[in-house]
Design a protein around this motif. Structure first.
Motif, short mmCIF file in Angstrom:
data_model
loop_
_atom_site.label_atom_id
_atom_site.label_comp_id
_atom_site.label_asym_id
_atom_site.label_seq_id
_atom_site.Cartn_x
_atom_site.Cartn_y
_atom_site.Cartn_z
N PRO A 273 0.69 -1.12 0.17
CA PRO A 273 0.08 0.08 0.04
C PRO A 273 0.82 1.20 0.01
CG PRO A 273 -0.79 -1.52 1.74
CD PRO A 273 0.35 -2.03 1.23
N MET A 274 0.08 2.60 -0.37
CA MET A 274 1.08 3.60 -0.47
C MET A 274 0.93 4.54 0.57
SD MET A 274 1.79 3.43 -3.71
CE MET A 274 2.24 4.93 -4.28
N VAL A 275 -0.20 4.40 1.64
CA VAL A 275 -0.10 5.47 2.74
C VAL A 275 0.11 4.41 4.05
CG1 VAL A 275 -1.26 7.10 1.76
CG2 VAL A 275 -2.67 5.36 2.99
N ASN B 367 8.52 3.74 -15.72
CA ASN B 367 7.18 3.23 -14.94
C ASN B 367 7.16 3.75 -13.28
OD1 ASN B 367 6.18 2.18 -17.17
ND2 ASN B 367 6.28 0.07 -16.70
N CYS B 368 5.78 3.92 -13.07
CA CYS B 368 5.94 4.28 -11.58
C CYS B 368 5.83 3.00 -10.88
CB CYS B 368 4.41 4.84 -11.29
SG CYS B 368 3.79 4.87 -9.52
N VAL B 369 7.02 2.96 -9.87
CA VAL B 369 7.10 1.78 -9.28
C VAL B 369 6.53 1.63 -7.91
CG1 VAL B 369 9.20 1.27 -10.20
CG2 VAL B 369 9.38 2.72 -8.09
N ARG B 370 5.63 2.60 -7.53
CA ARG B 370 4.61 2.66 -6.63
C ARG B 370 5.40 2.71 -5.06
NH1 ARG B 370 -0.50 1.39 -6.83
NH2 ARG B 370 -1.27 1.65 -8.81
N CYS B 371 6.39 3.45 -5.24
CA CYS B 371 7.48 3.50 -4.08
C CYS B 371 6.87 4.39 -2.78
CB CYS B 371 8.76 4.07 -4.34
SG CYS B 371 8.78 5.73 -4.71
N ALA B 372 5.67 5.07 -3.31
CA ALA B 372 5.15 5.83 -2.28
C ALA B 372 5.65 7.08 -1.86
CB ALA B 372 4.70 5.27 -0.92
N LYS B 373 6.90 7.34 -2.23
CA LYS B 373 7.61 8.43 -1.97
C LYS B 373 6.80 9.75 -2.13
CE LYS B 373 12.40 6.54 -2.19
NZ LYS B 373 12.79 6.66 -0.86
N CYS B 374 6.15 10.08 -3.42
CA CYS B 374 5.72 11.08 -3.71
C CYS B 374 4.36 11.45 -2.65
CB CYS B 374 5.06 11.23 -4.93
SG CYS B 374 4.09 9.71 -5.66
N VAL B 375 3.69 10.37 -2.28
CA VAL B 375 2.81 10.45 -1.24
C VAL B 375 3.32 10.92 0.19
CG1 VAL B 375 0.76 9.23 -0.11
CG2 VAL B 375 1.37 8.76 -2.34
N PRO B 384 0.29 12.38 -5.45
CA PRO B 384 0.64 12.71 -6.62
C PRO B 384 0.69 11.63 -7.64
CG PRO B 384 2.12 13.56 -5.01
CD PRO B 384 1.07 12.69 -4.33
N TYR B 385 1.06 10.30 -7.46
CA TYR B 385 1.12 9.27 -8.48
C TYR B 385 -0.21 9.27 -9.11
CZ TYR B 385 -1.19 5.65 -5.78
OH TYR B 385 -2.15 4.92 -5.10
N LEU B 386 -1.20 9.05 -8.07
CA LEU B 386 -2.71 8.94 -8.60
C LEU B 386 -3.18 10.15 -9.51
CD1 LEU B 386 -4.90 7.22 -8.02
CD2 LEU B 386 -5.78 8.16 -6.03
N ILE B 416 11.11 14.41 -5.98
CA ILE B 416 11.47 13.07 -5.16
C ILE B 416 11.53 11.82 -6.09
CG2 ILE B 416 9.35 12.37 -4.15
CD1 ILE B 416 12.39 13.07 -2.16
N CYS B 417 10.62 11.80 -7.15
CA CYS B 417 10.27 10.58 -7.88
C CYS B 417 11.52 9.79 -8.45
CB CYS B 417 9.27 10.83 -8.95
SG CYS B 417 9.00 9.48 -9.79
N PRO B 418 11.78 8.66 -7.96
CA PRO B 418 12.96 7.94 -8.50
C PRO B 418 12.62 7.62 -9.82
CG PRO B 418 11.48 6.39 -7.13
CD PRO B 418 11.02 8.06 -6.98
N SER B 419 11.38 7.30 -10.31
CA SER B 419 11.21 7.12 -11.76
C SER B 419 11.31 8.48 -12.54
CB SER B 419 9.96 6.33 -11.89
OG SER B 419 9.97 4.93 -11.60
N GLY B 420 11.51 9.41 -11.96
CA GLY B 420 11.58 10.73 -13.05
C GLY B 420 10.47 11.07 -13.48
N ARG B 421 9.33 10.85 -13.08
CA ARG B 421 7.92 10.99 -13.75
C ARG B 421 7.54 12.44 -13.41
NH1 ARG B 421 5.68 6.79 -15.33
NH2 ARG B 421 3.67 7.42 -15.47
N PRO B 422 6.95 12.85 -14.61
CA PRO B 422 6.66 14.47 -14.55
C PRO B 422 5.13 14.91 -14.00
CG PRO B 422 6.20 13.40 -16.68
CD PRO B 422 6.58 12.35 -15.89
N LEU B 423 5.48 14.32 -12.63
CA LEU B 423 3.99 14.34 -11.81
C LEU B 423 3.44 15.84 -11.99
CD1 LEU B 423 5.41 12.30 -8.84
CD2 LEU B 423 4.02 11.57 -10.93
N LEU B 424 4.20 16.64 -11.43
CA LEU B 424 3.53 18.25 -11.64
C LEU B 424 2.99 18.56 -12.94
CD1 LEU B 424 2.74 20.53 -9.99
CD2 LEU B 424 4.94 21.28 -9.90
#
Ligand code: SF4
Ligand code: SF4
Lengths: 333, 443
Positions: A273-275, B367-375, B384-386, B416-424
């Motif tokens: 999960p993310m949070v 790809n987003c690896v869902r590391c949750a760092k952005c969250v 942000p990933y969502l 912060i995104c390790p996948s370099g995603r242009p979130l903003l």
């Protein structure tokens, strides 16, 4: 002005984190556990790890290149991590061709069939492991004798894991106090002197690696801690109710694949999960299911199943468990 | 005690190269291009035409509506053009071009350096002066300051917050101002307190400016109710809602303003401009701007006339380096990349940052690896990933329900995104689309 300049939206600065750095961080964290495994299982540990890593990376490359027509991304380190973790979940006397089948299932079915890194709902290494466990139950449940079988591979003498000894014994009606005499003391269990899968034996080395990953901000503490706590509390309650037919909480923490699972498998980014609140739900779920399988299930160990089951709930958890928003309720004063 | 906001935040490299460099007055430019839209709100209405002679400090465009402000000539000379010209937005917009001569100040402006501590103006007079002088939020938001000071009926300000955080890396203009114009700032703060009718003011400064904290603390001891607060170094602490949370532990609700929790936030630079406007009768025609960058010969802080071209400013700091990849109006986190250096600085320009080419390119996108760092780092508690994915797949309901409009565009997620995603990049698109949808719903 004649210079060519870049115009792009903000931000213009980036952190130095990359998927590669994170993945290699996991690899470094696993090194101590691998060294301990080499000490106890010798040549078998080396062979199984090598075959698993090479075949996972090869399958990833081949599938991406020839089936998906995508640019292979094996340098990102994720196939390396999957290979390493798959090996850590296998006995060190497993024949080479079974390992290759496991790698094919892990990468092909567990990861690539969903579209590659970031899209798979289940932990690929565990998909591989559980497939082998169901398909080759005999080979997957014979574990080499530690120390004495260092120079043997598939011909090593084998025995049961502490969890297996306890399960069999309790089923046969032997009281816990007698069973404890048949297995190594807590200190030895903590260091890793027991029968078991390649990388799961040493709680000490695995925790050391976990602390490294925490310090490097590769993982957060929520998932491992919630798993450890829930296993501790659940088995503690059972033990307090009936100490004759139940192993104590400490025993459950240092045996089987619990530490490996909690620190390295359950924390897999893609399938967790993310949070933080969601991580707690997920971690407690894993802890409870693990104990239920170990105590009442057909198998002595249940960490892999527990993680895969909770993996399935992750999309649901992510959908309903939201981060604490800023300014959601007026919290003033 | 060191305070901070509790949720999220990042620590980008500070790179404050010009922190130790005193403010220098930039020599008068040959020409200035003064845009009539340097603030949030309606563009001001030009009052001059080609060929007119103007004096320094003369009103040349007047406020045009409630959310608008006045604009003054920053030089003495002849108006050569009132037409559309390229500004920092990259678009051609209305501006007034003036060829500069020797300074001749408009009547009644006190250009002396003497400190004037005595406050004689009433609260309303102060607010009037601030509008007359064309003061806007100098932290970069450029919201007309007089509006923030006119507290709406039914609401009450209890405390004034002064933003001396300067959490944006590289920039040092506020830092220098606090060190060099401390006395004036204190008077400016008293004026703002009087206008708001509050008895308390908190000045928030991050821990990386201990000299400014010491200096202003010692000055503040002479002023009742004014206090300096040390803040932990964390981006984006200078964001209004985060600063309010850090200093008075109140959370501004989604879609609301600081005044809804009893406070008003003004920037350090604004406080200085208020001092000059009220005590010296001097309109906002110049400001401190940092010119910096890893390859810039001499990173500097300049006192610059509004409308000066960025190229003139960079020239004064040693010229544009051969290795220039990006020219940024502002700092690396929230600044805007310019298409060319031939655009004017405005009231909202706090710095010009020159980025070398190897740091101008973005990382490859994975790809987003869902590391949750952005969250975990989003200071607004968003995912942000969502929001990125929802925008990409045009799920506008989801974008709205996941509160994209709460995003303040701090850029921490992309950073912060390790996948370099242009979130903003995506979230901005999501925000503007959702705003449009909401507006059409109301009609
Ligand atoms: S830019 Fe928006 S979504 Fe990204 S971290 Fe800042 S507030 Fe959160
Ligand atoms: S930081 Fe990047 S990779 Fe990690 S979850 Fe957010 S978008 Fe995905």
């Amino acid at each position: 002005m004649d210079k060519l300049i870049t115009v792009s939206p903000s931000p213009h600065a980036y952190g130095d984190d990359s998927v590669k750095r994170l993945m290699y961080g996991v690899v470094y964290a696993l090194v101590p556990a691998f060294i301990i495994s080499l000490y106890f299982f010798g040549i078998g540990a080396l062979i199984v790890t090598a075959i698993s890593i090479v075949s996972c990376m090869a399958f990833e490359y081949l599938i991406q290149k020839y089936l998906m027509n995508a640019r292979p991304s094996i340098t990102d380190g994720s196939a390396l991590v999957t290979g390493l973790l798959l090996a850590f979940n296998l006995p060190t006397n497993l024949p080479w061709w079974i390992i290759i089948i496991g790698a094919l299932v892990a990468i092909g079915v567990g990861k690539m069939s969903f579209g590659g890194l970031g899209t798979n709902p289940f932990n690929p290494a565990l998909v591989g492991r559980v497939f082998l466990f169901i398909s080759f139950p005999a080979q997957m449940t014979s574990w080499p004798e530690p120390v004495v079988s260092r120079l043997q591979y598939t011909d090593a003498a084998t025995g049961a894991t502490p969890l297996g000894v306890v399960k069999e014994g309790l089923n046969a009606g032997v009281p816990m106090s007698q069973l404890l005499e048949q297995i190594p003391g807590y200190m030895e269990l903590f260091i890793g002197h027991m029968h078991g899968c390649l990388g799961e034996i040493s709680a000490l080395a695995l925790i050391a690696g976990g602390i490294y990953m925490l310090a490097k901000k590769i993982i957060t503490w929520h998932i491992p801690v919630s798993i450890f706590l829930s296993v501790f509390v659940f088995t503690g309650i059972l033990w307090l109710i009936n100490p004759y037919d139940n192993a104590g909480p400490l025993f459950h923490l240092v045996t089987g694949g619990l530490v490996l699972g909690a620190v390295y498998m359950a924390t897999d980014y893609v399938t967790s999960p993310m949070v933080p609140k969601g991580m707690w739900i997920y971690g407690i779920g894993i802890g409870v299911i693990t104990v239920a399988i170990r105590v009442w299930g057909a198998y002595p160990e249940g960490v892999s199943f527990a993680i895969l089951i909770m993996n399935a709930f992750v999309p649901l958890i992510n959908k309903y468990v939201k981060p604490e928003r800023f300014g959601e309720e007026v919290k003033n004063g | 005690m060191i305070q901070t906001f509790p949720k999220g935040g990042i620590h980008p490299a500070e790179d404050k190269f010009a922190a130790g460099i005193p403010i220098r007055v930039l020599p008068l430019p040959k020409t200035v291009n003064i845009p009539v839209s340097q603030h949030i709100g309606a563009p001001s209405e030009p009052l001059v035409a080609k060929g007119d002679k103007v004096k320094t400090g003369q009103l040349i465009a007047k406020s045009n509506g409630f959310v608008s402000t006045n604009i003054h000539s920053s030089v003495t000379g002849t108006v050569t053009k009132v037409d559309k010209m390229m500004d920092s937005s990259g678009y051609k917009r209305m501006a007034i071009s003036i060829d500069a001569e020797e300074d001749q100040w408009e009547e009644g402006i006190d250009t002396s350096k003497t400190l004037n501590r005595k406050i004689s103006a009433t609260g309303d007079e102060i607010i009037r002066k601030i509008l007359d002088a064309g003061i806007v939020g100098l932290g970069g938001a450029t919201f007309p300051s007089h509006i923030k000071l006119s507290v709406p009926r039914g609401k009450k300000a209890e405390v004034l917050i002064i933003n001396g955080v300067e959490c944006e890396p590289c920039l040092t203009s506020d830092h220098r101002l606090m060190l060099e114009k401390g006395e004036e700032l204190m008077v400016g703060i008293q004026l703002l307190m009087k206008a708001l009718n509050v008895k308390r003011a908190l000045i928030g400064i991050e821990n990386n400016k201990p000299d400014a904290i010491r200096h202003l603390s010692s000055l503040a001891s002479d002023y009742e109710g004014t206090e300096v607060k040390t803040l932990q170094i964390k981006y984006p602490q200078g964001a209004e809602k985060q600063l309010v949370k850090a200093l008075i532990k109140r959370e501004v609700p989604s879609g609301k303003l600081p005044i809804d929790v009893g406070t008003v936030v003004h920037n350090i630079g604004t406080a200085f401009a208020v001092y000059e406007a009220v005590q010296k009768n001097k309109p906002l025609i110049e400001r401190v701007i940092t010119v910096t960058g890893k390859k810039i010969e001499s990173p500097s802080n300049f006192m610059v006339r509004i409308g000066t071209l960025v190229s003139d400013l960079v020239e004064a700091a040693g010229g544009l380096p051969d290795d220039t990849g990006k020219i940024i109006n502002g700092g690396p986190m929230m600044g805007k990349a310019l298409k060319t250096a031939d655009v004017p600085v405005t009231k909202g320009t706090s710095g010009i940052l020159i980025v070398p080419s190897d740091e101008s390119r973005r990382k490859p996108v994975l790809n987003c690896v869902r590391c949750a760092k952005c969250v975990s780092i989003c200071p607004m508690g968003l995912e942000p990933y969502l929001l990125q994915a929802a925008t990409e797949f045009k799920k506008w309901d989801l974008v709205e329900n996941e509160r994209a409009l709460d995003c303040m565009e701090c850029g921490s997620c992309s950073y912060i995104c390790p996948s370099g995603r242009p979130l903003l990049d995506y979230i901005r698109l999501g925000k503007s689309t959702v705003s449009k949808i909401i507006r059409s719903r109301k009609q």
